[in-house]
Design a protein around this motif. Structure first.
Motif, PDB file in Angstrom:
ATOM      1  N   ALA A  16       0.837  -1.195   0.000  1.00 46.35           N
ATOM      2  CA  ALA A  16       0.000   0.000   0.000  1.00 46.35           C
ATOM      3  C   ALA A  16       0.876   1.251   0.000  1.00 46.35           C
ATOM      4  CB  ALA A  16      -0.912   0.002   1.224  1.00 46.35           C
ATOM      5  N   TYR A  17       0.340   2.319  -0.600  1.00 52.02           N
ATOM      6  CA  TYR A  17       1.096   3.569  -0.700  1.00 52.02           C
ATOM      7  C   TYR A  17       0.197   4.765  -0.408  1.00 52.02           C
ATOM      8  CZ  TYR A  17       4.573   0.759  -3.164  1.00 52.02           C
ATOM      9  OH  TYR A  17       5.496  -0.197  -3.497  1.00 52.02           O
ATOM     10  N   LEU A  18       0.767   5.721   0.292  1.00 56.17           N
ATOM     11  CA  LEU A  18       0.152   7.028   0.474  1.00 56.17           C
ATOM     12  C   LEU A  18       1.172   8.065   0.021  1.00 56.17           C
ATOM     13  CD1 LEU A  18      -2.130   8.863   1.519  1.00 56.17           C
ATOM     14  CD2 LEU A  18      -1.013   8.812   3.765  1.00 56.17           C
ATOM     15  N   ILE A  19       0.795   8.862  -0.985  1.00 56.23           N
ATOM     16  CA  ILE A  19       1.709   9.859  -1.536  1.00 56.23           C
ATOM     17  C   ILE A  19       1.179  11.256  -1.244  1.00 56.23           C
ATOM     18  CG2 ILE A  19       2.917  10.672  -3.590  1.00 56.23           C
ATOM     19  CD1 ILE A  19       2.363   7.980  -4.891  1.00 56.23           C
ATOM     20  N   HIS A  20       2.050  12.108  -0.720  1.00 61.02           N
ATOM     21  CA  HIS A  20       1.716  13.498  -0.419  1.00 61.02           C
ATOM     22  C   HIS A  20       2.267  14.386  -1.533  1.00 61.02           C
ATOM     23  CE1 HIS A  20       2.747  17.275   2.154  1.00 61.02           C
ATOM     24  NE2 HIS A  20       1.634  17.449   1.471  1.00 61.02           N
ATOM     25  N   TYR A  21       1.361  15.167  -2.164  1.00 63.24           N
ATOM     26  CA  TYR A  21       1.752  16.104  -3.213  1.00 63.24           C
ATOM     27  C   TYR A  21       1.429  17.533  -2.793  1.00 63.24           C
ATOM     28  CZ  TYR A  21       1.563  12.049  -6.430  1.00 63.24           C
ATOM     29  OH  TYR A  21       1.747  10.840  -7.057  1.00 63.24           O
ATOM     30  N   ASP A  22       2.099  18.490  -3.439  1.00 63.99           N
ATOM     31  CA  ASP A  22       1.622  19.859  -3.355  1.00 63.99           C
ATOM     32  C   ASP A  22       0.641  20.072  -4.508  1.00 63.99           C
ATOM     33  OD1 ASP A  22       3.105  20.285  -5.685  1.00 63.99           O
ATOM     34  OD2 ASP A  22       4.696  21.388  -4.681  1.00 63.99           O
ATOM     35  N   THR A  23       0.108  21.282  -4.663  1.00 72.51           N
ATOM     36  CA  THR A  23      -0.907  21.516  -5.685  1.00 72.51           C
ATOM     37  C   THR A  23      -0.321  21.573  -7.102  1.00 72.51           C
ATOM     38  OG1 THR A  23      -0.770  23.893  -5.224  1.00 72.51           O
ATOM     39  CG2 THR A  23      -2.539  22.658  -4.151  1.00 72.51           C
ATOM     40  N   GLN A  24       1.009  21.554  -7.215  1.00 72.96           N
ATOM     41  CA  GLN A  24       1.650  21.423  -8.521  1.00 72.96           C
ATOM     42  C   GLN A  24       1.969  19.960  -8.833  1.00 72.96           C
ATOM     43  OE1 GLN A  24       1.977  24.065 -10.642  1.00 72.96           O
ATOM     44  NE2 GLN A  24       0.767  25.058  -9.025  1.00 72.96           N
ATOM     45  N   LEU A  25       1.477  19.082  -7.942  1.00 70.56           N
ATOM     46  CA  LEU A  25       1.654  17.630  -8.058  1.00 70.56           C
ATOM     47  C   LEU A  25       3.117  17.203  -8.005  1.00 70.56           C
ATOM     48  CD1 LEU A  25      -1.141  16.684 -10.607  1.00 70.56           C
ATOM     49  CD2 LEU A  25      -1.257  16.876  -8.122  1.00 70.56           C
ATOM     50  N   LYS A  26       3.875  17.943  -7.208  1.00 70.19           N
ATOM     51  CA  LYS A  26       5.235  17.533  -6.899  1.00 70.19           C
ATOM     52  C   LYS A  26       5.195  16.712  -5.614  1.00 70.19           C
ATOM     53  CE  LYS A  26       7.420  21.552  -9.037  1.00 70.19           C
ATOM     54  NZ  LYS A  26       8.281  22.755  -8.821  1.00 70.19           N
ATOM     55  N   PRO A  27       5.688  15.476  -5.638  1.00 69.78           N
ATOM     56  CA  PRO A  27       5.620  14.626  -4.445  1.00 69.78           C
ATOM     57  C   PRO A  27       6.498  15.148  -3.318  1.00 69.78           C
ATOM     58  CG  PRO A  27       6.888  13.557  -6.172  1.00 69.78           C
ATOM     59  CD  PRO A  27       6.290  14.785  -6.783  1.00 69.78           C
ATOM     60  N   LYS A  28       5.953  15.147  -2.116  1.00 62.23           N
ATOM     61  CA  LYS A  28       6.680  15.571  -0.917  1.00 62.23           C
ATOM     62  C   LYS A  28       7.246  14.359  -0.171  1.00 62.23           C
ATOM     63  CE  LYS A  28       5.875  19.976  -1.384  1.00 62.23           C
ATOM     64  NZ  LYS A  28       6.973  20.923  -1.635  1.00 62.23           N
ATOM     65  N   TRP A  29       6.431  13.351  -0.013  1.00 65.61           N
ATOM     66  CA  TRP A  29       6.888  12.101   0.579  1.00 65.61           C
ATOM     67  C   TRP A  29       5.945  10.960   0.194  1.00 65.61           C
ATOM     68  CZ3 TRP A  29       2.770  10.554   3.376  1.00 65.61           C
ATOM     69  CH2 TRP A  29       2.043  11.465   4.130  1.00 65.61           C
ATOM     70  N   THR A  30       6.439   9.742   0.341  1.00 66.39           N
ATOM     71  CA  THR A  30       5.643   8.539   0.079  1.00 66.39           C
ATOM     72  C   THR A  30       5.749   7.609   1.272  1.00 66.39           C
ATOM     73  OG1 THR A  30       5.990   8.650  -2.319  1.00 66.39           O
ATOM     74  CG2 THR A  30       5.342   6.524  -1.398  1.00 66.39           C
ATOM     75  N   LEU A  31       4.598   7.174   1.775  1.00 65.01           N
ATOM     76  CA  LEU A  31       4.555   6.182   2.848  1.00 65.01           C
ATOM     77  C   LEU A  31       4.202   4.831   2.231  1.00 65.01           C
ATOM     78  CD1 LEU A  31       4.450   5.276   5.843  1.00 65.01           C
ATOM     79  CD2 LEU A  31       2.044   5.979   5.857  1.00 65.01           C
ATOM     80  N   LYS A  32       5.071   3.848   2.446  1.00 73.92           N
ATOM     81  CA  LYS A  32       4.854   2.499   1.911  1.00 73.92           C
ATOM     82  C   LYS A  32       4.524   1.545   3.053  1.00 73.92           C
ATOM     83  CE  LYS A  32       7.175  -1.197  -0.709  1.00 73.92           C
ATOM     84  NZ  LYS A  32       8.426  -1.589  -1.411  1.00 73.92           N
TER      85      LYS A  32
END
Length: 364
Positions: free
Chosen positions: A63-79
C-alpha cells in the motif's frame, strides 16, 4: 412507510459545457490502483496499492500514500508492506493528522484473512498509531470527521472465505479518547460505500440497493435502525446527501440482460416522518447513453461521469437533487477511460487520479 414512484418529464437539461486545461500531471512509480484522494488546502494525498511486490505471488500487495503539493510535486511517500496483503482504501486529513483506512493480512485466491485498521499518520508521513477493528472483506466506506469523532463503515465476517453471512458495521471512533462504538447490522447488507453524517445522526449506504432487504444502516437520535428503500430491482448506489430534513439517495439502473431500460433514480427520505418517495429519470431524457459509478458530492448536487448519447464522448455533469444538470465539463479521454476515477472539483479546478496518474486541470 409511504412509498411511491413518480416518473416526470424534465423541462430542460440544458447546461453550458466547459473545456479543460491540463495544468500539471504526474505518473505513479508505485501505485497501480488508486482508491482515494484528499485535497486539504495546499496539500493533496493519494492512496492506493500495487501487486508489484517482492513476494510476487499474484496476491501480495503493498500500500502507498503519496503526499503532493498543488503542482503535483511529491513531498513524501509512505509504503506499507509489513503484511502479505496491504491496501489503503480511504484517506482523510484533519488538522495536523492524516487518517487512513487500511486492510492488512494475507490473501490467497478467494481466501482472505485480513483485518480492518485505522492508521494515524503525522504530516511528515510517519505512522503514529494503529487501531484494529476486526476481520473484513472488500473495501470500506469513506471517512467522515464529525467533531472529535471519526466515522466509517466496513464489512465484517467471521470467516476467511466468501460466504453469505456478511454483515456491516458503523464505527464511531473518538479521536480524543481513542475509544470507539460499533453498530452492527442485523443481517446481510451490501458492501459499504458511503457514510453521511448530520449532527449526531449517521447513515451508511452500500454499493447496491437490493429489493426486499434493508438498504441503509441508521443511527439516529441515539437509536440504531435499518431502512429499506423498497426498490423494485437491484440498483447501483451513486451518492447521498442531506438538505434540511430530507435525505436524498441517488442510484442508477444501468440495464441488464432482458431489461435495457436504463434510468437514474432519486429516493427522498423524510427524516422526521420516515416517509419515502422516489423519482426515476430515463437516461435518454438526460441525453446519456451510459453512466460511470464514481461520483463526487458538491453540496446538494452530485458530479457524475456520463457518456453523451450523440457524441459518445465522456463528460462530467453536475446534477442537482431534482435531476437538473447545472454544469457540464469535458472529460479528458487522453488521461482516462471514465472507470475507477477518483476526482475532486472545486474553485475552478479539477483533480483526478486513476491508473494513468494524477492530474490537475483548470476548468474555468
Amino acid at each position: 412507510m409511504k412509498f411511491s414512484v413518480l416518473f416526470f418529464t424534465i423541462v430542460s437539461f440544458t447546461s453550458i459545457t466547459f473545456g479543460q486545461q491540463l495544468v500539471t500531471k504526474a505518473k505513479f512509480d508505485t501505485i497501480e490502483y488508486v482508491e482515494d484522494v484528499d485535497w486539504h488546502s495546499e496539500d493533496i494525498y493519494c492512496a492506493g496499492f500495487s501487486f508489484k511486490t517482492v513476494i510476487n505471488d499474484g496476491n501480495a500487495c503493498d500500500a502507498y500514500l503519496i503526499h503532493y503539493d498543488t503542482q503535483l510535486k511529491p513531498k513524501w511517500t509512505l509504503k506499507l508492506n509489513d503484511y502479505h496483503t496491504n491496501k489503503i482504501f480511504a484517506v482523510k486529513r484533519y488538522k495536523d493528522k492524516i487518517y487512513a483506512l487500511v486492510i492488512q493480512g494475507k490473501a490467497i485466491g478467494s481466501d482472505e484473512d485480513v483485518f480492518m485498521k485505522l492508521f494515524t499518520i503525522n504530516l511528515n508521513g510517519e505512522i503514529e498509531d494503529k487501531v484494529t477493528f476486526g476481520r473484513t472483506f472488500n473495501s470500506p466506506s469513506n471517512l467522515v470527521i464529525n467533531g472529535s469523532n471519526l466515522i466509517f463503515g466496513y464489512r465484517i465476517t467471521n470467516s476467511t472465505s466468501y460466504s453469505t453471512d456478511f454483515k456491516c458495521e458503523i464505527i464511531n471512533y473518538n479521536l480524543d479518547t481513542k475509544k470507539f462504538v460499533r453498530h452492527t447490522s442485523t443481517q446481510y447488507l451490501a458492501t459499504p460505500k458511503k457514510i453521511v453524517v448530520d449532527k449526531s445522526n449517521i447513515f451508511l449506504f452500500g454499493n447496491y440497493i437490493h429489493p426486499n432487504q434493508p438498504n441503509i444502516m441508521v443511527y439516529k437520535n441515539g437509536k440504531y435502525s435499518e431502512i429499506s428503500l423498497k426498490s423494485p430491482k437491484t440498483e447501483y448506489f451513486l451518492d447521498s446527501y442531506i438538505n434540511k430534513n430530507t435525505l436524498t439517495v441517488l442510484c442508477a439502473f444501468p440495464g441488464e440482460y432482458g431489461d435495457k431500460r436504463t434510468y437514474l433514480k432519486y429516493y427522498y427520505l423524510n427524516l422526521a416522518t420516515n416517509a419515502i418517495t422516489s423519482t426515476a429519470i430515463p437516461y435518454e431524457k438526460l441525453g446519456w447513453s451510459d453512466l460511470n459509478f464514481d461520483t463526487f458530492t458538491q453540496g446538494e448536487s452530485s458530479w457524475l461521469i456520463v457518456e453523451d448519447a450523440k457524441t459518445k464522448t465522456l463528460q462530467y455533469v453536475l446534477i442537482d437533487s431534482k435531476g437538473k444538470v447545472t454544469k457540464t465539463l469535458n472529460f479528458d479521454q487522453n488521461n482516462g477511460n471514465g472507470a475507477w476515477e477518483n476526482y475532486i472539483i472545486r474553485d475552478g479546478m479539477l483533480l483526478n487520479a486513476n491508473a494513468d496518474g494524477i492530474k490537475m486541470y483548470k476548468t474555468e
